[in-house]
Design an enzyme around this catalytic site. Structure first.
Site, short mmCIF file in Angstrom:
data_model
loop_
_atom_site.label_atom_id
_atom_site.label_comp_id
_atom_site.label_asym_id
_atom_site.label_seq_id
_atom_site.Cartn_x
_atom_site.Cartn_y
_atom_site.Cartn_z
CG HIS A 1 -1.66 1.12 1.36
ND1 HIS A 1 -3.14 1.03 1.15
CD2 HIS A 1 -1.75 2.49 1.85
CE1 HIS A 1 -3.67 2.48 1.45
NE2 HIS A 1 -2.76 3.08 1.72
CD GLU A 2 1.93 3.68 3.47
OE1 GLU A 2 2.09 4.70 2.96
OE2 GLU A 2 0.92 3.56 4.51
CG HIS B 1 -0.02 6.03 -0.58
ND1 HIS B 1 -0.96 6.54 -1.19
CD2 HIS B 1 -0.19 5.58 0.27
CE1 HIS B 1 -2.15 6.20 -0.49
NE2 HIS B 1 -1.42 6.00 0.69
CG HIS C 1 -6.25 6.29 0.64
ND1 HIS C 1 -5.88 7.41 1.35
CD2 HIS C 1 -5.37 5.25 0.73
CE1 HIS C 1 -4.89 7.06 2.07
NE2 HIS C 1 -4.37 6.01 1.83
ZN LIG Z 1 -2.77 5.09 2.54
#
Ligand SMILES: [Zn+2]
Length: 281
Positions: free
Chosen positions: A176-177, A180, A186
């Site tokens: 997830h990171e 980004h 998101h």
């Molecule tokens: Zn996030």
């Protein structure tokens, strides 16, 4: 008599203040997480929220703070333009997007393996390749700072991705990171999200309402992805255990993802970086 009434008022006020403090104290865990956890289907974002609410400050340093719970933003620096194609990592002539990284020596062997697993998660079916930094000017510096967070997209030069040990060292959180860092926000921040989900504003922990903002995103002509690893869970920032995001016109669908990227997440990467189909990798 008047004095008695006055006393009553004061004590009511005091207990109300006390209750408020209790309610908004960072030590107080929103009920939603606990209940959700018991169901055993928490999302990567649930883990991140838990780690960041209990350990990290929303202010990383004097000028950098966290937006939407885990996106680092430096005051005065371009931040929202990253939805366009201005913050991409450069693509090599061989068609791959190489993202150089430096891994803090503070991680154990086991932790290093997990972080690499998080990278493989992204590499599988996409053109992205994480490579240990040798000479590259632009790179991610993975460190066990306080909380799980990343900057959005390539910033140029060294950029930190914080993966605190042990709370952030879960494969889903790690991927997830990195998403980004590749430039993705998101999923429920999409400008068209209200067509797909209902944000239950009264159920959200009051001083985290801003984490549910919408942005002018580039959706890459891809469908709304309820199962994206970048989607908040149904109980994200719940203050009373009630859902904060509910899918519209669709039942029994899980929001978010625990540990792997969805098929659409991979399409997203390949589309943003103009890399063709997943079958090519
Ligand atoms: Zn996030």
């Amino acid at each position: 008599m008047e004095r008695i009434i006055l006393l009553c008022v004061v004590s009511t006020c005091l207990s109300a203040i006390h209750a408020q403090k209790f309610l908004f104290s960072p030590k107080w865990g929103p009920v939603g997480y606990k209940e959700h956890e018991e169901h055993g289907d928490g999302t990567a974002m649930d883990d991140i929220i838990k780690a960041n609410e209990f350990h990290a400050s929303r202010i990383i340093d004097g000028t950098t703070s966290l937006r939407e719970g885990d996106i680092a933003v430096t005051a005065g620096r371009r931040s929202k333009v990253c939805f366009a194609r201005s913050c991409l990592w450069s693509k090599s002539v061989d068609g791959h997007v190489y993202v150089a990284y430096r891994l803090s020596p503070d991680y154990s062997e086991m932790e290093t393996k997990l972080i690499k697993k998080g990278m493989e998660n992204i590499e599988k079916g996409t053109c992205v390749r994480f490579v240990p930094r040798t000479h590259q000017q632009d790179y991610i510096d993975i460190q066990p700072k306080s909380g799980c967070w990343s900057y959005l997209g390539a910033r140029g030069g060294r950029q930190t991705v914080s993966l605190q040990s042990p709370d952030c060292l879960r494969v889903g959180v790690i991927s997830h990171e990195f998403m980004h860092a590749l430039g993705f926000v998101h999923e429920q921040s999409r400008f068209d999200r209200d067509n797909y989900v209902t944000v239950m504003w009264p159920n959200i922990w009051r001083d985290r309402l801003r984490n549910f903002e919408k942005f002018k995103t580039d959706n890459l002509n891809l469908p709304y992805d309820y199962g994206s690893i970048m989607h908040f869970g149904m109980y994200a920032y719940s203050q009373d255990g009630e859902p904060t995001i509910v899918p519209k016109n669709i039942k029994n669908i899980k929001l978010g993802q625990t540990s792997s990227l969805s098929h659409i997440d991979k399409l997203k990467i390949n589309k943003l970086y103009q890399c063709g189909d997943a079958d090519d990798y």
